[in-house]
Design a protein around this motif. Structure first.
Motif, PDB file in Angstrom:
ATOM      1  N   PRO A  78       0.816  -1.215   0.000  1.00  5.95           N
ATOM      2  CA  PRO A  78       0.000   0.000   0.000  1.00  5.95           C
ATOM      3  C   PRO A  78       0.853   1.271   0.000  1.00  5.95           C
ATOM      4  O   PRO A  78       0.375   2.352  -0.359  1.00  5.95           O
ATOM      5  CB  PRO A  78      -0.802  -0.106   1.302  1.00  5.95           C
ATOM      6  N   GLU A  79       2.100   1.150   0.372  1.00  9.87           N
ATOM      7  CA  GLU A  79       2.990   2.311   0.438  1.00  9.87           C
ATOM      8  C   GLU A  79       3.554   2.688  -0.921  1.00  9.87           C
ATOM      9  O   GLU A  79       3.531   3.843  -1.320  1.00  9.87           O
ATOM     10  CB  GLU A  79       4.166   2.023   1.383  1.00  9.87           C
ATOM     11  N   CYS A  80       4.084   1.680  -1.628  1.00  6.95           N
ATOM     12  CA  CYS A  80       4.826   2.009  -2.849  1.00  6.95           C
ATOM     13  C   CYS A  80       4.357   1.239  -4.083  1.00  6.95           C
ATOM     14  O   CYS A  80       4.835   1.489  -5.181  1.00  6.95           O
ATOM     15  CB  CYS A  80       6.324   1.768  -2.625  1.00  6.95           C
ATOM     16  N   GLY A  81       3.433   0.283  -3.910  1.00  7.03           N
ATOM     17  CA  GLY A  81       2.976  -0.482  -5.064  1.00  7.03           C
ATOM     18  C   GLY A  81       3.886  -1.637  -5.415  1.00  7.03           C
ATOM     19  O   GLY A  81       3.701  -2.297  -6.422  1.00  7.03           O
ATOM     20  N   GLY A  82       4.880  -1.893  -4.575  1.00  2.00           N
ATOM     21  CA  GLY A  82       5.790  -3.019  -4.785  1.00  2.00           C
ATOM     22  C   GLY A  82       5.106  -4.329  -4.426  1.00  2.00           C
ATOM     23  O   GLY A  82       3.943  -4.359  -4.032  1.00  2.00           O
ATOM     24  N   THR A  83       5.858  -5.424  -4.543  1.00  3.06           N
ATOM     25  CA  THR A  83       5.300  -6.747  -4.253  1.00  3.06           C
ATOM     26  C   THR A  83       5.685  -7.198  -2.851  1.00  3.06           C
ATOM     27  O   THR A  83       6.848  -7.113  -2.459  1.00  3.06           O
ATOM     28  CB  THR A  83       5.806  -7.771  -5.291  1.00  3.06           C
ATOM     29  N   CYS A  85       6.432  -9.926  -0.054  1.00  4.73           N
ATOM     30  CA  CYS A  85       6.943 -11.299   0.013  1.00  4.73           C
ATOM     31  C   CYS A  85       6.133 -12.106   1.021  1.00  4.73           C
ATOM     32  O   CYS A  85       6.039 -11.729   2.179  1.00  4.73           O
ATOM     33  CB  CYS A  85       8.415 -11.282   0.416  1.00  4.73           C
ATOM     34  N   VAL A  86       5.569 -13.225   0.575  1.00  2.00           N
ATOM     35  CA  VAL A  86       4.737 -14.043   1.459  1.00  2.00           C
ATOM     36  C   VAL A  86       5.570 -14.682   2.571  1.00  2.00           C
ATOM     37  O   VAL A  86       5.099 -14.881   3.680  1.00  2.00           O
ATOM     38  CB  VAL A  86       3.952 -15.121   0.664  1.00  2.00           C
ATOM     39  N   HIS A  87       6.834 -14.970   2.298  1.00  2.00           N
ATOM     40  CA  HIS A  87       7.678 -15.624   3.301  1.00  2.00           C
ATOM     41  C   HIS A  87       8.231 -14.663   4.331  1.00  2.00           C
ATOM     42  O   HIS A  87       8.289 -14.972   5.509  1.00  2.00           O
ATOM     43  CB  HIS A  87       8.827 -16.372   2.616  1.00  2.00           C
ATOM     44  N   LYS A  88       8.627 -13.483   3.892  1.00  2.00           N
ATOM     45  CA  LYS A  88       9.252 -12.544   4.817  1.00  2.00           C
ATOM     46  C   LYS A  88       8.264 -11.521   5.363  1.00  2.00           C
ATOM     47  O   LYS A  88       8.511 -10.914   6.398  1.00  2.00           O
ATOM     48  CB  LYS A  88      10.400 -11.787   4.118  1.00  2.00           C
ATOM     49  N   GLY A  89       7.178 -11.302   4.648  1.00  2.00           N
ATOM     50  CA  GLY A  89       6.159 -10.377   5.121  1.00  2.00           C
ATOM     51  C   GLY A  89       6.453  -8.918   4.851  1.00  2.00           C
ATOM     52  O   GLY A  89       5.732  -8.050   5.303  1.00  2.00           O
ATOM     53  N   TYR A  90       7.509  -8.648   4.099  1.00  2.00           N
ATOM     54  CA  TYR A  90       7.778  -7.252   3.783  1.00  2.00           C
ATOM     55  C   TYR A  90       7.758  -7.002   2.284  1.00  2.00           C
ATOM     56  O   TYR A  90       7.799  -7.925   1.488  1.00  2.00           O
ATOM     57  CB  TYR A  90       9.096  -6.760   4.392  1.00  2.00           C
ATOM     58  N   CYS A  91       7.697  -5.709   1.972  1.00  2.00           N
ATOM     59  CA  CYS A  91       7.670  -5.299   0.571  1.00  2.00           C
ATOM     60  C   CYS A  91       9.074  -5.411  -0.020  1.00  2.00           C
ATOM     61  O   CYS A  91      10.035  -4.932   0.565  1.00  2.00           O
ATOM     62  CB  CYS A  91       7.159  -3.864   0.482  1.00  2.00           C
ATOM     63  N   PHE A  92       9.178  -6.051  -1.179  1.00  2.00           N
ATOM     64  CA  PHE A  92      10.478  -6.201  -1.834  1.00  2.00           C
ATOM     65  C   PHE A  92      11.076  -4.858  -2.220  1.00  2.00           C
ATOM     66  O   PHE A  92      12.286  -4.677  -2.203  1.00  2.00           O
ATOM     67  CB  PHE A  92      10.348  -7.038  -3.113  1.00  2.00           C
ATOM     68  N   ALA A  93      10.218  -3.916  -2.564  1.00  2.00           N
ATOM     69  CA  ALA A  93      10.692  -2.631  -3.076  1.00  2.00           C
ATOM     70  C   ALA A  93      11.120  -1.676  -1.950  1.00  2.00           C
ATOM     71  O   ALA A  93      12.234  -1.176  -1.941  1.00  2.00           O
ATOM     72  CB  ALA A  93       9.633  -1.990  -3.948  1.00  2.00           C
ATOM     73  N   CYS A  94      10.242  -1.435  -0.971  1.00  3.48           N
ATOM     74  CA  CYS A  94      10.558  -0.426   0.049  1.00  3.48           C
ATOM     75  C   CYS A  94      10.922  -1.039   1.396  1.00  3.48           C
ATOM     76  O   CYS A  94      11.240  -0.328   2.345  1.00  3.48           O
ATOM     77  CB  CYS A  94       9.406   0.575   0.197  1.00  3.48           C
ATOM     78  N   LYS A  95      10.849  -2.387   1.507  1.00  4.74           N
ATOM     79  CA  LYS A  95      11.221  -3.134   2.718  1.00  4.74           C
ATOM     80  C   LYS A  95      10.321  -2.855   3.909  1.00  4.74           C
ATOM     81  O   LYS A  95      10.655  -3.205   5.032  1.00  4.74           O
ATOM     82  CB  LYS A  95      12.690  -2.856   3.128  1.00  4.74           C
ATOM     83  N   LYS A  96       9.181  -2.229   3.654  1.00  5.91           N
ATOM     84  CA  LYS A  96       8.259  -1.983   4.755  1.00  5.91           C
ATOM     85  C   LYS A  96       7.597  -3.308   5.163  1.00  5.91           C
ATOM     86  O   LYS A  96       7.187  -4.091   4.323  1.00  5.91           O
ATOM     87  CB  LYS A  96       7.182  -0.985   4.308  1.00  5.91           C
ATOM     88  N   MET A  97       7.496  -3.521   6.467  1.00  6.15           N
ATOM     89  CA  MET A  97       6.875  -4.737   6.977  1.00  6.15           C
ATOM     90  C   MET A  97       5.361  -4.603   6.832  1.00  6.15           C
ATOM     91  O   MET A  97       4.767  -3.664   7.346  1.00  6.15           O
ATOM     92  CB  MET A  97       7.269  -4.874   8.455  1.00  6.15           C
ATOM     93  N   ILE A  98       4.738  -5.533   6.141  1.00  7.63           N
ATOM     94  CA  ILE A  98       3.298  -5.444   5.890  1.00  7.63           C
ATOM     95  C   ILE A  98       2.544  -6.497   6.680  1.00  7.63           C
ATOM     96  O   ILE A  98       1.549  -6.220   7.342  1.00  7.63           O
ATOM     97  CB  ILE A  98       2.969  -5.616   4.386  1.00  7.63           C
ATOM     98  N   LEU A  99       3.010  -7.740   6.592  1.00 11.01           N
ATOM     99  CA  LEU A  99       2.313  -8.823   7.282  1.00 11.01           C
ATOM    100  C   LEU A  99       2.936  -9.012   8.650  1.00 11.01           C
ATOM    101  O   LEU A  99       4.131  -9.266   8.765  1.00 11.01           O
ATOM    102  CB  LEU A  99       2.427 -10.121   6.484  1.00 11.01           C
ATOM    103  N   ILE A 100       2.141  -8.870   9.677  1.00  6.80           N
ATOM    104  CA  ILE A 100       2.651  -9.048  11.021  1.00  6.80           C
ATOM    105  C   ILE A 100       2.273 -10.450  11.503  1.00  6.80           C
ATOM    106  O   ILE A 100       1.121 -10.835  11.424  1.00  6.80           O
ATOM    107  CB  ILE A 100       2.083  -7.984  11.990  1.00  6.80           C
ATOM    108  N   GLY A 101       3.234 -11.203  11.981  1.00  8.07           N
ATOM    109  CA  GLY A 101       2.866 -12.533  12.429  1.00  8.07           C
ATOM    110  C   GLY A 101       3.966 -13.285  13.104  1.00  8.07           C
ATOM    111  O   GLY A 101       5.041 -13.009  13.276  1.00  8.07           O
TER     112      GLY A 101
END
Ligand SMILES: [Zn+2]
Length: 101
Positions: A78-83, A85-101
């Motif tokens: 939602p921040e940058c439109g990047g993809t 990562c289902v395994h790491k939970g962060y955005c590949f482009a901006c490295k923002k953590m999206i999925l908390i778990g």
């Protein structure tokens, strides 16, 4: 771990039922849902907040086009439109953590 390695190690991907015949999705198989798939689904549900079985149900119901449209929205940062990562939970482009778990 690189993507290629993950695919090589995946038992589902190299499933004999999948390779023989013209199946595109696991639910087209007479063994569906088979033990390895259920096992993998459980692991992904607990570790990565996604379910392969749910996805397969959705593909069966909506068709693959609509499913992919949904998934694209779900895994877009939602921040940058990047993809995301289902395994790491962060955005590949901006490295923002999206999925908390
Ligand atoms: Zn991002």
């Amino acid at each position: 771990m690189g993507k290629a390695v993950t695919i090589l190690r995946c038992k589902i991907r190299t499933c004999l039922h999948f390779q023989s015949g013209n199946r595109r999705f696991c639910y087209e198989c007479e063994d569906y849902p088979c033990k390895p798939l259920k096992h993998l689904d459980k692991r992904y549900r607990t570790k990565y907040h996604m379910s392969m079985l749910e996805n397969l149900k959705k593909i069966e119901k909506l068709g693959v086009e609509l499913f992919l449209k949904d998934e694209r929205a779900k895994w877009t940062c939602p921040e940058c439109g990047g993809t995301i990562c289902v395994h790491k939970g962060y955005c590949f482009a901006c490295k923002k953590m999206i999925l908390i778990g």
